[in-house]
Every structure is written in C-alpha cells, then in structure tokens.
Motif scaffolding. Structure first.
Motif, short mmCIF file in Angstrom:
data_model
loop_
_atom_site.label_atom_id
_atom_site.label_comp_id
_atom_site.label_asym_id
_atom_site.label_seq_id
_atom_site.Cartn_x
_atom_site.Cartn_y
_atom_site.Cartn_z
N UNK A 96 -15.54 1.42 -9.32
CA UNK A 96 -15.07 2.56 -9.91
C UNK A 96 -13.97 2.39 -10.95
N UNK A 97 -13.24 1.35 -10.53
CA UNK A 97 -12.33 0.81 -11.75
C UNK A 97 -13.12 0.17 -12.88
N UNK A 98 -13.87 -0.19 -12.93
CA UNK A 98 -14.85 -0.52 -14.15
C UNK A 98 -15.37 0.59 -14.99
N UNK A 132 0.77 -1.10 0.07
CA UNK A 132 -0.07 -0.17 0.17
C UNK A 132 0.88 1.27 -0.11
N UNK A 133 0.42 2.31 -0.81
CA UNK A 133 1.40 3.55 -0.83
C UNK A 133 0.99 4.29 0.42
N UNK A 134 1.96 5.08 0.65
CA UNK A 134 1.89 5.85 1.71
C UNK A 134 0.64 6.87 1.58
N UNK A 153 -4.81 2.54 -1.95
CA UNK A 153 -3.80 1.92 -2.78
C UNK A 153 -4.70 1.30 -3.92
N UNK A 154 -5.76 0.70 -3.63
CA UNK A 154 -6.62 0.27 -4.77
C UNK A 154 -6.93 1.42 -5.79
N UNK A 155 -7.57 2.30 -5.08
CA UNK A 155 -7.95 3.32 -6.32
C UNK A 155 -6.71 3.68 -6.97
N UNK A 156 -5.68 4.01 -6.51
CA UNK A 156 -4.55 4.41 -7.29
C UNK A 156 -4.25 3.28 -8.21
N UNK A 157 -4.11 2.21 -8.01
CA UNK A 157 -4.05 0.95 -8.78
C UNK A 157 -4.85 0.90 -10.03
N UNK A 180 -14.38 9.65 -3.83
CA UNK A 180 -14.54 8.15 -4.25
C UNK A 180 -14.64 7.02 -3.20
N UNK A 181 -15.56 7.73 -2.31
CA UNK A 181 -16.06 6.59 -1.30
C UNK A 181 -17.29 5.96 -1.90
#
Lengths: 662, 330
Positions: free
Chosen positions: B226-228, A655-657, B290-294, B219-220
């Motif tokens: 959201x990715x879709x 996980x990123x910061x 992390x998930x959202x950024x990915x 993005x809650x």
C-alpha cells in the motif's frame, strides 16, 4: 483422610463442571462474518502456549475451588493416624498393647501412653459416629466388643498390666474375628510402643497374617499408632537371681536405664518379709549389676520380698519381686572314671563344694550313674567317657528339665556322643608351646564378666592337652586356634557344657588360675535355678497362673492389685501352698524399638498407615479440617480471578492509539 | 487590499461552524432517491470549499491554484519582455519607473479533478451493531464529496475496486455526471478480496494530470504494498487523501464468547475465543494502524482513520476545514 459426610463426596463429580461448561461454550459458538481476518489469524498464531496454559490454569483453579468446597462440605477429618484414603468405617478393631512398657509417660504430669491412646481412641470413635469398637488387648488376646467407646478407659481390659504383648498373635486374632463375624468395612488399629520384643518379627504368624489379610473378601485397613517416644530417661530394676548362701539370702540385681547420662546414684528399697531397708547404689553406664545380701539367720523358712526404685518415666518397671523356699542343701554329682588323676578329682570336688554349708557333692563311678537322684541334683559334672543309654537318656531328661551338666574330657577315647556332641582324641600342644585362650564371651556363659564388670583372667590359662569337640554347639570361649575351650548346647530348659581341658597340671594350669572354681560355681548356680524356678513366674504366662484348685492371693506389700487384672500383674502371690514372685517379662525392659523398615517388612504389602506419636500427647487423632478447605477454595478463586484479570494495555511501543481521528 | 487579499479574507469569514443552511444549488439532482445522500448535510457543507494542497492542472478556469501563469486577478510576478509577448500585458507603470519593459504575470486558477478510489472488497461489508456497513459509509462520503466538488465547478471521477477495478467513471464536472456517479455508488456490492494496491497503481498510471485522489478503504492489504502504491501516486504529483474506514469492533475486538469467524473476502473460517487472543489482536491492529499511518505520512498524504460509528458529516467538515488555506497563504 476420613469424611464425616462421605456421601457428599459424590459432589466431586461437579469438579468437571467448569471443563464441561468450557467445552460446551466452545461448541456453542456463534458465527460472525469478519473482515479483519488477517489480524485474527496473526493473533491466534501468537496466542498459543502461554495463553493456553493460563486458560488451563483458570479452569484448574475453578475445578479445585469446587473440589475444595465439596471437601469442606464433606467434613474432612485430618490427622496422620487416619490419613488419606479413609472412609466410613463400620467396625474398628483396636489392638491395644497394655504391656508394662506402655505405662511410660514422657512428662511428669502426662498420661501414660496407654491412657492417652485410650482417650484419643474414644474421641476418634465419637467422630466416626456409629462405628463399632472391638477391643483385643495384649493381656487376654480375646476380641470383645466395647458397647460404648466412652467407657473404654474404665474397662479392666484396658487397665495396665505387667505382661508382655503378643502383637502378631493379636493381629491373627483380629483376622479370625473379622472372618468369623464379618463386620463389614473394618479397620484394625494397632496401638503399640513398637517394642521389638512384643512384635516378634521372626514369628511365623506374620506370614499367616499377611496371607489371610490379603485373602479377605472385603477391604480391611490397617493403621499403626506408634507411641514410640522416649524423651525421658527411664530406670528399671530387676531381680536377676536369688539364692541362699551360707546363712544369707543373696539377690543379684540389675539396675538399668535407657540413656547413659553419666554417674548417678539411685535409692534402692528392699522389702524383705515386710522389713524395708534402703540403700544408695552408685550407677554408671547403661546398666549396673549388684548384689544385696540379706541375713537369714534364724529364718530357715520360705520368704519373699520386693526391690524397688523411686518412681520415674515408667512406674511399672520400678519394682521386682522375689520369693524363695525353705532352706535345703543343693546337690551336685561328680561322675568320674577310675583313670582320673587324684589332682583332677580333688580340684573338681573342691570346686563343687568349697566349704559352703548348703552345697554337697557326691562322687559316682560311671557304672553307678543310674543311682543319681536327678530330681534333687542341681549340677552333674561328668568326668568320664560320654554316657550311653539308658544313663544318657536319664541325663538328657535331666537337662531338658532345666538341669546343667558339665562334661570334662575323659582320659579314654570313646565314640559315644551326648546331644550330638562327641569328644575328639586328645591333642598335645607343640613342644615348648601352649594352647592359650584367645577370646571368650564376656556377657554370657560361665566365663562372663563379674557383676562389677571386671573380666575374668582367662588369658592366663595355658594348656598342653585338650580334646576337640565335634557337633553342633556354641563356643563360649576359644583357644587361639579357634578350637573351643568351653562349648554350650541348650537342650530344653537346661544346658550341657563341655570344657576341653582339665584342671590338672598334666593338662592345664586351670587349677592355678582357680577359674575352674568359677566355672563350677556358676554352673552350680545355673543348675540350682531350676530348683528355685518354682518361686518365680512371669506375668501373663503359665508360671503365674494357679494350678488346679490353687487360690491366688497376693501377699506382697508393694501395691494393691487390680482385681480384674490380677492374672497379669506382677507381685508375690500365694498359690495354695506355693509362693510365686511374678515379675514382668524381661523383654519389657528392652529398649530396642522397631524401626520403620522393620515394620514395613513385617507388614509388607498390607498397605498400612503409620502415625508416629513421639510425644504421647493427648491431642486427638484428627480434627475437622473444613476451614482449611474453605480457605483453600477462597485462595483458588482469588488466583482464578487474578488469572482472569486482563493486563492493563500499556502502549509502550510507538504505535499510535487506535482512537479514530477525524 | 488586492483581490487576492479580499478572497482570502472572505474565505476566512466563511468557515465558521456550524454552517448555516442555504438553499441547494440549481444543479442538484433530486437526492432523495439515494439513501447515502442527505440534502441537509449537503446544504450545510456547501459553504465549505474543497481545496487541493497541491497546484492542480485543470482544463478550465476554476478555484484552484495552477502551476501555470494565467489571467486571474492575483498577481504572480514580473518578467522581462521578450519579443513575441503580448504588448497588452506590458506594465507601463513599471516601464515609467524603470525604463525597462516588464510583463506583469498573474496566477492561473484552474479547476480540480478528483478521483474517488472506493474499496469494494468483501471486508467493506462488515458492520457491527447498529452501525453502517463500511461500504455505506464510503458511499455517503464519496457521494457528498462528489456533489460538493461538482457544485464548486470541479470534476469528480470514481474507481471501484474489489479484486481489480471493476467500475470506473472518468472525472467530469457536468451536473448530469453526478447522476451516473450516484447510480454507480448505489449499485456497489462488496465482494471478493482486496485489490486496492493494484487499483491504486492503475489509477496512478491512468490519471495523467495532477488530481486529488480520495482513497476510501479499510486498507486490509499488505501495508508495504500500500505504501508503494502511495509512493506511485505521489510520484505522479497527485494529492492523496486516505480515509481509513474501520468498524469500531474491528479495533476494539469486544467479543465476549467463542465465535466462528468467517472471512468476508475468501470465506476462511476460524473458531476462536476472543478472551484468549484479545491482547494479541490488539497488538496486531495497533501495529497495522501505526504502519499505515506512517506510510501515509511518508508521502505527505492526508490520513484519516474513520470508524463507522462516526457521523460522516462531522468527518467531512473536519476534513474540509483542515484543508482550508491559512489566512494570507497562497
């Protein structure tokens, strides 16, 4: 545990403060409108269990820290004797065993058990502040208030004695005192070496004590300080019996030790009428019986003396005293029927008077039995049908006063009984077979082993005729079919013996084995002790107390007596015209100690606390333990701080910061 | 140096920060009536062009690369002459060299359509301490960007969604359109649950031609959904930039006492002790970010995590700067 500042214990309610604060905090929440609820819900779901436990632990640590602080402020006294659950005590009733066995010390330079317990009680009373001390000592058994605990070791009521201790009696006295004086919150402290003889477990007063203790209106705590250490080997000497015998004074002595540590020798000093002599006694086993013969030629009068061994673990059992009266013949009566064979009559007569100068025997017919001088008789041998009233009543009274009567089987059948025992008809052994002796009591009775430990040859006895016995008796020797050879019934201070066969060749080979001689002489000795009993007393008992106008005067040279405790000290005393050798009770030499289970049984349901002090050290019963509680508080606070520390957030995942990027 | 080279060079020397303040263009409506517009910020950011990373298809000439050939000054390629081609576009010099007829083609520059998808769900109302509400941050961001876009001749449209799209402004490059744009923004009132994912799907379907889609939201919602939605946008060849707005407290969770948390979207209530759940919350939020950024990186969308304590001008400048084409590119 006892607390010197017991009122501070109210502060224990403060233990609930962390919990109350926690609950108030939970109730005094603020409301905030929140957007990221999905993460909050997830975190709440996952935080149950370990986190909750951690939080409870934190609360617990805070509460314990407060409790430890309160305990420290309350100045706790720790020590196994006072134990937990103590509190302010208004009255302490000290039951002090000052019997001779309490004079043991486990090291050469150490105080005796009694002294060490007195010192520690003094210290304990000083710690308890204003508590009253009431002493019940084993010698007097009287409850008396001690004005100042500091003088406790100096009091004559706490000095050593040679008497026994009646623990149940003292406990009952303590309860009587409590019921009478109503001294408020009381504690009974029993300081004893747990010698079983002193505790008399079979005594019915235990039931009364337990019942009375339970019925008291207020709480009385019972604490037992058991000074039952036995690290050192202790030697004791005792005069078993003494008698004049053909111009000599014979002392039967017993040298005993607690632990058998192999062969050794012990120097025994005998002081007879002021003349001392010493001898080395070889010693093996746990006890050794031996005789000392003192020539009495030219000294027909009374005398006294003492026998001692060098000082060891207990100084009170290193000496034993004796006294004797003027020379007088000892008399036995042989009551025999006409039908008695001449052989049997001769065997009995010679057995009773084998030629010793001071032994006399008088033969009487049963019809002349009323002419017997029962006062001067040592032994009565009855070889005739059992007596009937009034003779039987006289004989019974004679036995009750300490006399010994030995019954031999009569030729004629009779339905009479004596002491509830009667003869069965004569039985013959099967043809070509004998009645043989199977076993006998080697430690007690007329057929006990010799002083040197050698057993008597009873297995050589063969009988073809015998009479059985009916009644309540103890078999001291038995035939191979379990029928008694020698039976005994104790009546009062004396005893009656029944031998089931005769020293006559038509009955048995007793005469050939000469065992009838042993039986008669030992019975003679037992009976003779009745006459000599007046010269012996037991410390603390009636026999050691002057009668009427008699004045007590100590005449032995062994030690100076304590004037305040003279009634409870061993020694040779002159009571007016009488001379009495006062010795410690036999039970004080017993090595049998009370076990914890037996103590539990004796003090069942009394919620007593026990401190076993095996070393008899002079350390205090307790010490202040506030430091320990402060340290405990610090520990609790440190643990609480460690639990409160948030673990470092180390990102081990991908996980990123969460630092925002822009 | 050709014209394209000159423009690139000019662009490179126009990027230094801080940008000197310049007079506002004539098209600017009076911004003082909107608290989310700052004329100083607008003037400072006006020097920075807004670039699309993908070729755009516009309806008028503009500053942005088009997938089609056009009449710009920037040479694109030669192709063989075919009958019917305009003979004026024959490269006679090439004919002289090769004795073949070639048509000389140039890049087409077109304008850009930008869509601002602004999340108006209840959670956008959250603000901790002195910070702006997330919706206010979104207003500032969208309004400033829209102004800059229109200023450079591009069109800007707006979709506001809570549980569904409830306000929509089609893209327009007219200066007067900005007035409507700002009015709509000023009337936004966050409420209801998040319908961002559905809104994105709707936008993907509605916007027929390539566009630059700005998603401004906390993005809650379900990161997978959201990715879709991002995949859908990418499939429609839209250039997507995600501005993930978070309040600092939503990340740090620095509460010190028990709180009753009331959900801004559905009024769900929970009493919690932050001390007890901070670790788990931190773990959850990290996983979410992390998930959202990915998901964003999977579709080559620009992802910017923005906390509301940041200066929006700085955020915008960074965004615009990173979008500038590199020297010699294009």
């Amino acid at each position: 545990m006892t607390f010197l500042q017991q009122t501070m214990l109210w502060g224990l309610f403060a233990v609930s403060i962390p919990v109350i604060i926690h609950l108030l905090n939970r109730r005094r929440f603020r409301t905030v409108e929140w957007g990221a609820m999905q993460f909050l819900l997830k975190a709440t779901r996952e935080s149950r269990g370990k986190k909750r436990l951690k939080h409870i632990l934190i609360l617990l640590m805070r509460s314990l820290a407060i409790a430890a602080l309160i305990f420290a402020i309350a100045r706790p006294l720790v020590g196994g004797f006072l134990g937990w659950g103590g509190g302010s005590v208004e009255t302490v009733i000290l039951i002090l065993d000052r019997s001779s066995s309490m004079e043991r010390s486990e090291k050469d330079i150490q105080l005796s058990k009694r002294t060490s317990v007195l010192e520690r009680v003094t210290e304990a009373m000083a710690e308890l502040g204003e508590a009253r001390l009431v002493l019940i000592d084993s010698a007097t058994g009287i409850a008396q208030e001690v004005p100042s605990p500091d003088v406790l070791p100096e009091l004559s009521f706490t000095a050593p004695t040679d008497s026994a201790a009646d623990i149940p009696g003292m406990l009952v006295s303590a309860l009587d005192y409590i019921q009478e004086a109503k001294p408020g919150r009381s504690e009974i402290w029993v300081a004893s070496d747990l010698q079983r003889e002193d505790w008399a477990l079979d005594d019915s007063r235990w039931d009364a004590f337990r019942a009375n203790l339970d019925e008291l209106d207020f709480n009385v705590k019972l604490r037992v300080l058991a000074l039952n250490g036995r690290e050192r080997n202790d030697f004791a000497i005792r005069v078993l019996s003494s008698r004049r015998e053909a111009g000599e004074f014979v002392l039967d002595l017993e040298l005993a030790r607690e632990q058998d540590t192999g062969p050794t020798t012990k120097a025994v000093t005998i002081s007879h009428l002021g003349a001392r002599s010493a001898t080395q006694v070889s010693f093996n086993g746990q006890s050794q019986r031996f005789q000392k013969r003192i020539p009495l030629e030219g000294a027909p009068g009374a005398g006294h003396g003492w026998v001692s061994i060098p000082d060891n673990a207990n100084s009170r059992n290193n000496v034993s005293y004796y006294a004797y009266g003027k020379e007088a013949p000892v008399h036995a009566y042989l009551v025999t029927e006409n039908a008695t064979s001449s052989d049997a009559l001769e065997a009995l007569t010679k057995g009773l008077a084998p030629g010793f100068a001071n032994q006399e025997v008088t033969v009487r017919q049963p019809s002349q039995a009323h002419q017997i001088n029962f006062d001067s008789a040592s032994l009565i041998v009855w070889k005739a049908p059992l007596p009937k009233p009034p003779v039987s009543n006289q004989l019974f009274e004679f036995v009750e006063k300490g006399g010994v009567t030995l019954f031999f089987p009569p030729e004629e059948d009779s339905d009479a009984s004596f002491g509830g025992i009667s003869w069965d008809p004569i039985t013959q052994s099967p043809p070509d077979k004998f009645f043989i002796v199977d076993d006998w009591d080697h430690a007690d009775g007329a057929f006990r082993d010799a002083l040197g430990g050698a057993p008597l040859p009873l297995e050589r006895i063969r009988a073809i005729k015998r009479r059985g016995l009916v009644g309540d008796f103890i078999s001291l020797a038995r035939w191979d079919d379990e029928e008694p050879l020698l039976a005994r019934r104790v009546i009062g201070q004396g005893q009656v013996l029944f031998l089931s066969t005769l020293p006559d060749y038509t009955w048995s080979n007793f005469e050939r084995t000469a065992l009838h001689l042993v039986l008669l002489q030992r019975s003679f000795d037992d009976g003779n002790r009745r006459l000599g009993a007046g010269f012996f007393g037991v410390a603390g008992e009636d026999s050691a107390i002057p009668q009427g106008d008699e004045i007590r005067d100590r005449v032995d040279s062994y030690a100076e007596g304590d004037a305040g405790n003279v009634a409870y000290e061993a020694g040779v005393y002159r009571f007016g015209e009488r001379t009495v050798a006062v010795n410690r009770p036999v039970g004080e030499d017993s090595i049998e100690m009370l076990t914890t289970a037996q103590l539990d049984a004796a003090l069942l349901d009394t919620d007593y606390s026990l401190l076993e002090d095996k070393s008899s050290s002079s350390e205090s019963f307790f010490s202040e333990a506030w430091r320990a509680f402060l340290i405990a508080m610090l520990l609790f606070l440190i643990i609480e701080a460690l639990l409160c520390l948030q673990p470092k957030r180390v990102d081990t995942s991908t996980a990123p910061s969460p630092e925002p990027t822009s | 140096m050709g014209r394209a080279g000159i423009r690139s060079h000019l662009r490179s020397i126009r990027t230094p920060t801080p940008t000197p303040t310049r007079p506002l263009p004539f098209i600017l409506p009076p911004p003082v009536k909107y608290d989310f517009l700052d004329s100083a910020v607008l003037s400072r950011l006006g020097a920075l062009p807004i670039e699309a990373r993908l070729a755009m298809i516009g309806n008028v000439a503009g500053k942005h690369r088009s997938p089609h050939r056009g009449s710009s000054v920037e040479f694109a390629e030669y192709r063989k002459y075919v009958p019917g081609d305009d003979t004026r576009r024959l490269d006679w010099k090439a004919y002289a060299r090769s004795d073949r007829h070639y048509i000389k083609e140039f890049e087409a520059d077109t304008n850009l359509r930008a869509y601002f998808v602004v999340d108006c769900s209840g959670s956008m109302k959250y603000a901790s301490g002195e910070h702006d509400q997330k919706i206010q941050f979104a207003r500032k961001f969208a309004a400033t960007m829209a102004y800059l876009l229109v200023d450079q001749g591009d069109s800007a449209g707006l979709s506001c969604c809570d549980e569904s799209i409830h306000l929509e402004l089609p893209p327009s490059r007219r200066p007067a359109h900005l007035q409507n744009f700002f009015d709509v923004l000023s009337t936004l009132e966050p409420k209801g649950e998040t319908g961002l994912v559905d809104a994105l799907h709707t936008v993907a379907e509605k916007v027929g031609q390539r566009a630059l889609i700005f998603i401004i939201s906390d993005l809650f919602c379900d990161p997978q959904s959201f990715g879709d939605a991002l995949q859908h946008l990418r499939y429609r060849k839209h250039d997507v930039a995600v501005f993930h707005l978070m309040d600092p407290q939503e990340i740090n969770f620095d509460f010190t006492r028990p709180y009753r948390f009331v959900d801004l979207e559905d009024n769900t209530t929970i009493v919690a002790e932050p001390n007890l759940i901070a670790e788990e919350y931190d773990q959850a939020i990290r996983e979410f970010l992390a998930t959202v950024e990915t998901k964003c990186h999977d579709v080559h969308a620009d992802y910017h995590l923005v906390t509301s304590d940041k200066d929006y001008e700085e955020v915008l400048r960074d965004f615009l700067t990173t979008r500038l084409p590199k020297k010699g590119a294009r």
